[in-house]
Design a protein around this motif. Structure first.
Motif, PDB file in Angstrom:
ATOM      1  N   ARG A 743       0.838  -1.212   0.000  1.00 46.92           N
ATOM      2  CA  ARG A 743       0.000   0.000   0.000  1.00 46.92           C
ATOM      3  C   ARG A 743       0.869   1.257   0.000  1.00 46.92           C
ATOM      4  O   ARG A 743       0.586   2.222  -0.710  1.00 46.92           O
ATOM      5  CB  ARG A 743      -0.925  -0.002   1.217  1.00 46.92           C
ATOM      6  CG  ARG A 743      -1.913   1.173   1.217  1.00 46.92           C
ATOM      7  CD  ARG A 743      -2.727   1.196   2.489  1.00 46.92           C
ATOM      8  NE  ARG A 743      -3.807   0.224   2.501  1.00 46.92           N
ATOM      9  CZ  ARG A 743      -5.052   0.482   2.098  1.00 46.92           C
ATOM     10  NH1 ARG A 743      -5.344   1.675   1.603  1.00 46.92           N
ATOM     11  NH2 ARG A 743      -5.976  -0.426   2.168  1.00 46.92           N
ATOM     12  N   LEU A 744       1.950   1.242   0.793  1.00 44.61           N
ATOM     13  CA  LEU A 744       2.834   2.406   0.842  1.00 44.61           C
ATOM     14  C   LEU A 744       3.511   2.622  -0.506  1.00 44.61           C
ATOM     15  O   LEU A 744       3.555   3.758  -1.012  1.00 44.61           O
ATOM     16  CB  LEU A 744       3.876   2.204   1.940  1.00 44.61           C
ATOM     17  CG  LEU A 744       4.974   3.277   2.020  1.00 44.61           C
ATOM     18  CD1 LEU A 744       4.378   4.662   2.291  1.00 44.61           C
ATOM     19  CD2 LEU A 744       6.003   2.922   3.096  1.00 44.61           C
ATOM     20  N   LEU A 745       4.032   1.558  -1.089  1.00 43.61           N
ATOM     21  CA  LEU A 745       4.703   1.699  -2.388  1.00 43.61           C
ATOM     22  C   LEU A 745       3.726   2.199  -3.456  1.00 43.61           C
ATOM     23  O   LEU A 745       4.077   3.037  -4.297  1.00 43.61           O
ATOM     24  CB  LEU A 745       5.299   0.353  -2.806  1.00 43.61           C
ATOM     25  CG  LEU A 745       6.502  -0.119  -1.985  1.00 43.61           C
ATOM     26  CD1 LEU A 745       6.825  -1.581  -2.297  1.00 43.61           C
ATOM     27  CD2 LEU A 745       7.738   0.750  -2.259  1.00 43.61           C
ATOM     28  N   GLY A 746       2.515   1.710  -3.436  1.00 48.14           N
ATOM     29  CA  GLY A 746       1.516   2.177  -4.380  1.00 48.14           C
ATOM     30  C   GLY A 746       1.217   3.647  -4.206  1.00 48.14           C
ATOM     31  O   GLY A 746       1.082   4.399  -5.188  1.00 48.14           O
ATOM     32  N   ALA A 747       1.114   4.080  -2.937  1.00 45.23           N
ATOM     33  CA  ALA A 747       0.842   5.491  -2.673  1.00 45.23           C
ATOM     34  C   ALA A 747       1.998   6.369  -3.134  1.00 45.23           C
ATOM     35  O   ALA A 747       1.805   7.534  -3.508  1.00 45.23           O
ATOM     36  CB  ALA A 747       0.584   5.692  -1.179  1.00 45.23           C
ATOM     37  N   GLN A 748       3.215   5.807  -3.103  1.00 48.81           N
ATOM     38  CA  GLN A 748       4.391   6.575  -3.526  1.00 48.81           C
ATOM     39  C   GLN A 748       4.623   6.486  -5.032  1.00 48.81           C
ATOM     40  O   GLN A 748       5.594   7.043  -5.542  1.00 48.81           O
ATOM     41  CB  GLN A 748       5.627   6.065  -2.772  1.00 48.81           C
ATOM     42  CG  GLN A 748       5.582   6.362  -1.276  1.00 48.81           C
ATOM     43  CD  GLN A 748       6.727   5.691  -0.535  1.00 48.81           C
ATOM     44  OE1 GLN A 748       7.110   4.562  -0.855  1.00 48.81           O
ATOM     45  NE2 GLN A 748       7.264   6.389   0.458  1.00 48.81           N
TER      46      GLN A 748
END
Length: 894
Positions: A743-748
């Motif tokens: 989720r974090l990588l997607g948001a970034q």
């Protein structure tokens, strides 16, 4: 002593049914209601309460045993002189004409209808059947289980009744409420004792509350008499019996429930022919009942009759009978109990025998029986120091059995004793199960300071074992293992303290990362301790460990076996912990209905025992399921139960934090998740707590950080967690962290790495029965793909998540999946056709009252994006405010 309230406790359902039946008279015509229940259950009071609020004429009659052969005796009470015929059908015509002159619905009350005459009942039945427009409601009450009642009358009542309404005995909780109306506070175990003694019959509950001295109710093991009215009735019944029957009834009362007929006959000194007549006479009088178990067994009619018979016998005669009975029975414990009942003064020889058997039962883990035996031994001991030691052991056994209320009732007496290591260890043990960490630590430290390990190794081992429990719920695995090793060394591996310490030691090993060693230790222990109450402890510990290692099926099997307390008197305390972890296992496996049933059953046990320590663990599961199903009131109720007790122990605080976080996440309140989990993120619990990843909080926290756009914090937090993750961590924990990283990588904006992280999470979960975790990962995966514009792939993940959530009944996430699918453009969305799918989702959430920040968290977009969509929505729909938008959606029925 008088009642402070006239409320009919526990009778709301029956009163509501009576009122409903009265309403039906106006709609469907006359009715005949039959209220049935055992003697003393409160039928008369119920009908009187109903009649007092009836809006219309009320006619009353009461049946009597000596009037059952007087034709039309009941009708004559209801309408004196109105019926002078001998045919019930003609009598019904006369009675109907009499009622026709009365306005409104006529209520006819026939109390004790089991003693009514047949002609009157036939007349009432014919009146109801042939004159439906009279608006007549007959309410008859009849007793159940009285062998003196003519069988034909009971059968007739059931034949003519339109509806039969049973009046059930009171529950223990309702008995406690009745006591409260007298200004008496009963602990749950004492309320249960009073409930069982009276059979839940409200008349006898009230009579005993009036007659028994108030100080009796503060004891943990009150010996309750029969109410004076019951004693008088039993005295009259015995007076009408032959001498042989009286002796036989007395023998049955002395021997107690399920006595062999041959034992009772021998005690009553009756021959074979005499005993048959005596059994028949006593059964007909309603003083004894034959049971259907094994060889011919007989019991007193109930506890009240037994108490009355023993009272009528007198103390001296009863004591002599108890001593003779002890020579007739084979069971060692039963023989000792009979001798105790015969003893009114200290008896050192008997006290020593009781103490020896109590120690044996304690060694087997049969704490409930050990507590009773230690208590009796203490009462019969003259030496002060020995008496104090036995009383202290009794309290310790009460705690071990799970009766914290009973143990607490003895605390003032124990605290008045001289200070000893055992006394401090027992009081520390009680503090643990009551959730009082500071007191427990002080008591146990003092006990260890005072004990002489060389002179009293058994007490020293007991103190160590209590330290093991304390360290477990303080989440201190290093201390746990150290104290467990001391306990085993001092007591030996086969002693109770050694086995109980070893049953928990594996959890400490696993928490320190020594998972394989923990598994091997439990395997060895399970082979060695296969039977008896100690096996219950081993199974509970092994089930707990299996659950942390994702071995859900194994955990469930072990925990289900550890739940019953039939292990030769197994511990209610262990059963409660087993239920709490079983509910967790059922939740993880997706068996949410079963999990909620387990929570409800355990909550009742929790209230009855007073073991508050296990409450937060139990209610965390209940709160989670209710929140995920959108049952917010029930979820908040579970949370209030957690907050109702101080959370001094780390384990209690941890579960409270998780319950709040789960509710907040179900509400799409990322800020609330962070608030709930902040204590964990700040590290007030030792780092060893998460060395197996058995507490699922880290991914909740990481997801919430991402949803709040706090990417740097999320990255730092996840990096710290991932650096500590090794093969000793459960696969489910590694999967949860991988999904949070995705989720974090997607948001970034790093979609390729995000996809790899999510795929890794799903691979880890692939062959695990963790349906909820699989659904959560797919949901986060779908949200991330949709935000990146990968609508087709997002639909696959979101549809999978929706299917899993729907199967679990997780209504909150099913709705969320639907909104995501609509926002992604999947057909079938209900909204104004001028709006895009994303605008439809935003407008619906805003119309429900969510703020822009909450909508952003729900849809996994930025607040700026929400505001952008909201501006376009207002322009398209020709409105200017959130209130207008809500009104528009309301008119559309959406």
């Amino acid at each position: 002593m008088t009642e402070r309230s006239s409320t009919l406790i526990g009778r709301d359902t029956v009163l509501a049914e009576l009122r409903d039946q009265a309403r039906r008279v106006g709609e469907h015509g006359s009715r005949f209601l039959l209220l049935t229940g055992v003697s003393g259950c409160g039928r008369t009071a119920l009908v009187e309460r109903f009649a007092a609020h009836h809006d219309g004429p009320v006619l009353r009659a009461v049946g009597a045993s000596w009037e059952t052969t007087r034709d039309y005796g009941i009708i004559d009470q209801l309408a004196p002189g109105a019926v002078d015929v001998s045919d019930p059908v003609a009598a019904a015509e006369r009675f109907a004409r009499h009622l026709a002159g009365l306005a409104g619905t006529v209520l006819v009350v026939v109390d004790d209808a089991h003693w009514a005459d047949e002609a009157s009942l036939q007349t009432l039945a014919s009146t109801v059947r042939h004159h439906p427009r009279l608006r007549l409601l007959v309410v008859a009450t009849a007793v159940e289980g009285d062998t003196r009642v003519p069988a034909g009358i009971g059968a007739l009542l059931r034949r003519i009744a339109t509806v039969e309404i049973p009046v059930e005995p009171l529950t223990a909780a309702e008995v406690a409420a009745v006591a409260a109306s007298f200004g008496i506070v009963l602990s749950p175990p004492v309320a249960d004792t009073l409930c069982r003694h009276t059979g839940g019959r409200v008349r006898y509950v009230r009579e005993l509350l009036r007659e028994v001295p108030r100080r009796t109710w503060s004891r943990f093991d009150p010996v309750l008499p029969a109410p004076a009215a019951v004693s008088a009735r039993v005295r009259d019944l015995l007076a009408d019996c032959s001498d042989a029957a009286r002796r036989f009834v007395g023998a049955v009362a002395v021997l107690g429930p399920a006595a062999a007929v041959r034992e009772a006959a021998a005690l009553a000194e009756l021959g074979d022919e005499e005993v048959l007549d005596a059994v028949d006479e006593a059964c007909t009088a309603g003083l004894v009942v034959l049971t259907a178990h094994g060889p011919a067994e007989i019991s007193p009619a109930d506890s009240l009759v037994r108490a009355a018979v023993l009272e009528i016998m007198g103390p001296a005669a009863a004591a002599r009978a108890y001593r003779r009975a002890a020579d007739l029975v084979d069971d060692r414990v039963r023989r000792l109990r009979l001798l105790v009942a015969a003893s009114f003064a200290p008896d050192q020889e008997l006290a020593d025998r009781l103490d020896a058997v109590a120690a044996e039962r304690a060694a087997e883990g049969a704490w409930a029986e050990a507590a009773s035996l230690f208590t009796d031994a203490s009462r019969l001991t003259e030496d002060r120091l020995l008496r104090e030691r036995r009383l202290t052991r009794a309290v310790d056994a009460l705690i071990g059995s799970g009766d914290a209320f009973g143990a607490a009732a003895l605390v003032p007496e124990v605290e008045s004793l001289r200070e000893t290591p055992l006394r401090n260890a027992v009081l520390g043990y009680l503090a643990i199960v009551r959730g009082r960490a500071a007191e427990a630590e002080a008591r146990l430290d003092r006990a260890w300071e005072l004990v002489n390990v060389d002179r009293d190794p058994d007490v020293a081992a007991l103190i160590c074992q209590r330290h093991v429990l304390h360290a477990l719920v303080r989440c201190r695995p290093d201390e746990l293992v150290a104290w467990a090793d001391r306990a085993v060394t001092l007591a030996g591996p086969d002693a109770p303290a050694g086995i109980e310490a070893a049953a928990i030691r594996g959890l400490g090993l696993a928490a320190r990362g020594r998972v394989e060693q923990a598994k091997a230790a439990y395997a060895t222990l399970a082979d060695r301790v296969r039977h008896g109450a100690q096996a219950q402890r081993v199974l509970m510990g092994r089930g707990w460990l299996d659950l942390t290692l994702d071995q859900v099926d194994d955990a469930r099997a072990a925990l289900e076996t550890a739940v019953p307390t039939t292990f030769s008197g197994g511990s209610t305390r262990i059963s409660l912990w087993a239920r709490a972890w079983l509910a967790r296992a059922q939740f993880l496996a997706g068996e949410w209905d079963d999990s909620l049933r387990t929570v409800a059953e355990a909550a009742t046990l929790l209230d009855r025992t007073g073991i508050v320590l296990a409450g937060p663990l139990l209610h965390w599961t209940g709160a989670t399921i209710h929140a995920l199903r959108g049952q917010w009131r029930q979820a908040e109720r579970q949370l209030r139960r957690i907050d109702a007790v101080p959370q001094e122990y780390e384990l209690m605080r941890l579960c409270a934090c998780l319950a709040r976080a789960q509710i907040a996440e179900a509400r799409a309140d990322a800020a609330g998740v962070l608030r709930a989990l902040r204590p964990l993120a700040q590290g007030w619990i030792t780092t060893h707590l998460d060395d197996t990843g058995s507490w699922p909080w880290a991914d909740l926290y990481a997801h919430a950080l991402v949803q709040q756009n706090r990417y740097t914090e999320a990255d730092e937090f996840l990096t710290r967690r991932e650096n500590r993750v090794g093969l000793r961590h459960s696969r489910s924990e590694r999967a949860r962290l991988a999904a949070a990283r995705g989720r974090l990588l997607g948001a970034q904006g790093d979609l390729d790495r995000a996809i790899n992280a999510f795929d890794r999470a799903l691979t880890l979960l692939a062959d695990l029965p963790l349906r909820y975790d699989q659904a959560r990962v797919n949901f986060a995966y779908g949200q991330t793909l949709r935000r990146a514009g990968k609508r087709r792939d997002a639909d696959v993940a979101l549809s999978t998540a929706r299917e899993l959530f729907a199967g679990l009944g997780a209504a909150t996430y099913v709705s969320r999946c639907d909104r995501e699918l609509k926002a992604g453009g999947q057909p079938g969305a209900r909204a104004d056709t001028e709006l895009t799918p994303q605008e439809q989702a935003v407008s619906q959430l805003v119309a429900r009252g969510l703020s822009n920040r909450e909508v952003a968290a729900e849809l996994y977009v930025s607040t700026k994006t929400v505001q952008y969509h909201l501006t376009r929505i207002y322009a398209k729909l020709g409105i200017r405010s959130r209130a207008e938008l809500a009104a528009l959606w309301g008119r559309a029925g959406l």
